[in-house]
Design an enzyme around this catalytic site. Structure first.
Site, PDB file in Angstrom:
ATOM      1  N   ASN A  40      86.819  15.591  66.933  1.00 18.30           N
ATOM      2  CA  ASN A  40      85.522  15.591  66.310  1.00 18.30           C
ATOM      3  C   ASN A  40      84.680  16.112  67.400  1.00 18.30           C
ATOM      4  O   ASN A  40      84.767  16.264  68.663  1.00 18.30           O
ATOM      5  CB  ASN A  40      84.853  14.248  65.967  1.00 18.30           C
ATOM      6  CG  ASN A  40      84.916  13.080  66.964  1.00 18.30           C
ATOM      7  OD1 ASN A  40      85.745  13.225  67.827  1.00 18.30           O
ATOM      8  ND2 ASN A  40      83.991  12.127  66.747  1.00 18.30           N
ATOM      9  N   GLU A  42      80.642  16.747  67.859  1.00 16.76           N
ATOM     10  CA  GLU A  42      79.402  16.431  67.571  1.00 16.76           C
ATOM     11  C   GLU A  42      78.240  17.496  67.841  1.00 16.76           C
ATOM     12  O   GLU A  42      78.249  18.374  68.638  1.00 16.76           O
ATOM     13  CB  GLU A  42      78.785  14.973  68.007  1.00 16.76           C
ATOM     14  CG  GLU A  42      79.716  13.918  67.531  1.00 16.76           C
ATOM     15  CD  GLU A  42      79.243  12.629  68.059  1.00 16.76           C
ATOM     16  OE1 GLU A  42      79.658  11.807  67.447  1.00 16.76           O
ATOM     17  OE2 GLU A  42      78.620  12.609  69.018  1.00 16.76           O
ATOM     18  N   ASN A  43      77.048  17.450  66.967  1.00 18.56           N
ATOM     19  CA  ASN A  43      76.185  18.378  67.383  1.00 18.56           C
ATOM     20  C   ASN A  43      74.779  17.575  67.194  1.00 18.56           C
ATOM     21  O   ASN A  43      74.816  16.468  66.331  1.00 18.56           O
ATOM     22  CB  ASN A  43      76.049  19.376  66.165  1.00 18.56           C
ATOM     23  CG  ASN A  43      74.920  20.615  66.246  1.00 18.56           C
ATOM     24  OD1 ASN A  43      73.754  20.135  66.161  1.00 18.56           O
ATOM     25  ND2 ASN A  43      75.478  21.706  66.502  1.00 18.56           N
ATOM     26  N   TYR A  46      73.266  16.100  63.319  1.00 21.66           N
ATOM     27  CA  TYR A  46      74.298  15.460  62.850  1.00 21.66           C
ATOM     28  C   TYR A  46      75.289  16.105  61.758  1.00 21.66           C
ATOM     29  O   TYR A  46      76.382  16.173  61.560  1.00 21.66           O
ATOM     30  CB  TYR A  46      74.086  14.144  62.763  1.00 21.66           C
ATOM     31  CG  TYR A  46      73.903  13.198  63.690  1.00 21.66           C
ATOM     32  CD1 TYR A  46      74.488  13.228  64.948  1.00 21.66           C
ATOM     33  CD2 TYR A  46      72.570  12.349  63.634  1.00 21.66           C
ATOM     34  CE1 TYR A  46      74.111  12.527  66.129  1.00 21.66           C
ATOM     35  CE2 TYR A  46      72.231  11.544  64.748  1.00 21.66           C
ATOM     36  CZ  TYR A  46      73.004  11.378  66.021  1.00 21.66           C
ATOM     37  OH  TYR A  46      72.709  10.699  66.917  1.00 21.66           O
ATOM     38  N   GLU A  53      89.675  15.649  61.335  1.00 23.88           N
ATOM     39  CA  GLU A  53      90.471  15.836  60.376  1.00 23.88           C
ATOM     40  C   GLU A  53      90.279  17.239  59.868  1.00 23.88           C
ATOM     41  O   GLU A  53      91.054  18.114  59.626  1.00 23.88           O
ATOM     42  CB  GLU A  53      90.452  15.061  59.019  1.00 23.88           C
ATOM     43  CG  GLU A  53      90.810  13.455  59.395  1.00 23.88           C
ATOM     44  CD  GLU A  53      89.510  12.803  60.137  1.00 23.88           C
ATOM     45  OE1 GLU A  53      89.843  11.556  59.906  1.00 23.88           O
ATOM     46  OE2 GLU A  53      88.714  13.224  60.427  1.00 23.88           O
ATOM     47  N   CYS A  87      86.226  13.928  54.708  1.00 22.57           N
ATOM     48  CA  CYS A  87      87.601  14.350  55.083  1.00 22.57           C
ATOM     49  C   CYS A  87      88.686  14.186  54.203  1.00 22.57           C
ATOM     50  O   CYS A  87      89.404  14.638  53.861  1.00 22.57           O
ATOM     51  CB  CYS A  87      87.727  13.713  56.533  1.00 22.57           C
ATOM     52  SG  CYS A  87      86.637  14.439  57.730  1.00 22.57           S
TER      53      CYS A  87
END
EC number: 3.5.4.5
Length: 130
Positions: A40, A42-43, A46, A53, A87
């Site tokens: 993952n 993140e930013n 969000y 996945e 996902c």
């Protein structure tokens, strides 16, 4: 199966998770036995974050693969994390209901296995849109 979980564990160490501090890794195995991984990312906005996945699927599809046997998912907490709904739907775009989803429960514990169909019954498919 442990090779797939190990790959998911290894890649989750590279996750960029400054906000949730919840690192996730995924390892997707093609029908031919190749493994593609994702973590993952993140930013601060969000909705722009990427899930492990979907990163693994994107890498596999980018490399010409469209048939998959199983996916393993692991978090830094080893809590049996499963793919989220988004996902699951992305997996359903490329995988049949019998895709094996292997969830890491931690050292000394057997992984929990599901099929994609169990996790996402009555999925939206191309046929649904017709």
């Amino acid at each position: 199966m442990h090779d797939l979980i190990d790959a998911a564990r290894d890649v989750q160490l590279t996750a960029h998770v400054p906000y949730s501090e919840y690192a996730v890794g995924a390892a997707l195995e093609t029908e031919s036995g190749e493994i593609f991984v994702g973590c993952n990312i993140e930013n601060a906005n969000y909705s722009n974050s990427l899930h492990a996945e979907e990163v693994a699927i994107a890498e596999a599809v980018k490399n010409g693969h469209r048939e998959f046997a199983r996916i393993a998912v692991s978090s830094g907490r080893r809590d049996g994390v499963t793919p989220c709904g988004m996902c699951r739907q992305t997996l359903a775009e490329f995988c049949d209901d019998d895709l094996r989803v292997v969830c890491d429960e931690g050292e000394g514990e057997p992984p929990t296995e599901y099929t994609l169909g169990e996790l996402l019954p009555n999925t939206i498919t191309e046929e649904t849109l017709e």
